[in-house]
Design an enzyme around this catalytic site. Structure first.
Site, mmCIF file in Angstrom:
data_model
loop_
_atom_site.group_PDB
_atom_site.id
_atom_site.type_symbol
_atom_site.label_atom_id
_atom_site.label_comp_id
_atom_site.label_asym_id
_atom_site.label_seq_id
_atom_site.Cartn_x
_atom_site.Cartn_y
_atom_site.Cartn_z
ATOM 1 N N GLY A 68 0.827 -1.192 0.000
ATOM 2 C CA GLY A 68 0.000 0.000 0.000
ATOM 3 C C GLY A 68 0.867 1.249 0.000
ATOM 4 O O GLY A 68 2.072 1.195 0.255
ATOM 5 N N GLU A 138 6.043 -5.886 7.664
ATOM 6 C CA GLU A 138 5.262 -4.925 8.438
ATOM 7 C C GLU A 138 5.751 -4.688 9.865
ATOM 8 O O GLU A 138 5.639 -3.571 10.384
ATOM 9 C CB GLU A 138 3.785 -5.355 8.458
ATOM 10 C CG GLU A 138 3.076 -5.219 7.117
ATOM 11 C CD GLU A 138 3.348 -6.382 6.172
ATOM 12 O OE1 GLU A 138 2.873 -6.330 5.024
ATOM 13 O OE2 GLU A 138 4.032 -7.342 6.576
#
Length: 352
Positions: A68, A138
């Site tokens: 993203g 992440e």
């Protein structure tokens, strides 16, 4: 053919194939909301189109999709505009891909991370080249492996998914194929021919069944049995202790121990729990769980501190709060997984 996307994603029907091309190479094809909605619209249209037998997703440039758009997320947060809607749409797209009735084939040449994994791993086939690099990094930015990570990572053999989730380790095509993240391998120079073959073939399953593995792609570089031994433990402390005990004689253990030591303690605790829980959940239920975590992450500080340090200032010096795993109490951890009441993620396809 235009389903939207503001020029960052393109669509065409070529022979039997609906072709999706990510066209944002300068941003490493990072996903934005317009791209997600456009891809969903194309899937809806092509599902009922008898001329389209299968879907091919590819990308321009040196990345398939790096995830993203984190810089956009950071700027929106600074402006006080938390973009829950983007993640709602993205997770619904992930769930849709998980139950899509026609074969979806991702042609992955280059970096595939985060959201890019989400638009590829839930389809039926992932074809990787010698240029492919897979990661779910992440925890290094104070986030967690979302886009269905609790579903697909928890199902990888030999605890490779837990290893990838907790370390953010980057693997190449050989290791991705070894654990099932890649279903097929091909040389990068052969991708145009494969795309043409898919366009000409009414049966993508049969075509890919005949696809030979090229000798140009190296086999797995990591010892997956060693990963299993190190990451099979029933607690996060157990994994860290195993890595600590092995790092003097194992490069893999030393690298994993160092990566975990640099990651957000909150992210590590959340990630360990989500991967363990995901083993017993459907894809749809995993995405609902992840949305609960996501809302709490967006309302906290760790993610923005991680983005600041890694992407904005590039100082690589995130200041995590809390600083240690011991400070991530059961109550703090539980709060990430609590139901959201009326704000629950809804309208996700039920995917088993």
């Amino acid at each position: 053919m235009n389903f939207g996307g503001d020029g960052d994603i393109a669509f065409e029907v070529k022979g039997y194939a609906g072709i999706v091309t990510l066209t944002r190479p300068k941003a490493l094809n990072a996903l934005n909301n317009a791209m997600v909605l456009a891809l969903m619209a194309a899937l809806d249209d092509w599902e009922s189109d008898p001329a389209v037998h299968h879907i091919v997703i590819k990308a321009e440039g040196r990345a398939f999709c790096a995830g993203g758009d984190l810089l956009e997320l950071y700027r929106n947060a600074e402006a006080g505009n938390l973009k829950y809607g983007f993640f709602q749409d993205e997770y619904r797209l992930n769930a849709r891909l998980g139950v899509y009735p026609k074969p979806v084939i991702a042609l992955i040449n280059g970096i595939v991370m985060g959201g890019g994994v989400g638009i590829s791993v839930h389809g039926r086939y992932r074809v990787m080249t010698q240029n492919s690099v897979f990661a779910m990094p992440e925890v290094g930015i104070g986030f967690f492996p979302d886009v269905g990570g609790s579903f697909f990572l928890s199902r990888l053999p030999k605890n490779v998914g837990m290893f990838l989730a907790l370390t953010g380790y980057r693997i190449r095509a050989g290791d991705a194929f070894e654990c099932g993240l890649a279903t097929h391998l091909t040389d990068a120079d052969a991708l145009p021919d494969l795309e043409q073959a898919l366009a000409a073939a009414p049966d993508a399953d049969a075509l890919l069944e005949r696809q030979p593995a090229p000798s140009s792609i190296a086999s797995a570089a990591l010892d997956h049995d060693e990963i299993d031994r190190l990451f099979c433990h029933g607690s996060l402390d157990g994994i860290i202790n195993a890595l600590d005990g092995a790092r003097a004689t194992s490069e893999l253990a030393a690298a994993a121990y160092k990566a975990i030591g640099a990651a957000s303690p909150t992210s590590l605790a959340v990630t360990f729990r989500q991967i363990k829980a995901g083993r017993d959940l459907s894809l749809a239920d995993c995405l609902r769980m992840e949305y609960r975590i996501l809302v709490r992450m967006l309302q906290g500080r760790e993610l923005y501190e991680g983005i600041r340090a890694v992407i904005v200032d590039k100082t690589q010096d995130p200041h995590w709060q809390p600083e240690t795993l011991a400070e991530v109490t059961p109550a703090v951890l539980d709060a990430y997984f609590l139901p959201l009441g009326d704000d629950e993620l809804t309208k996700v396809a039920e995917a088993q």
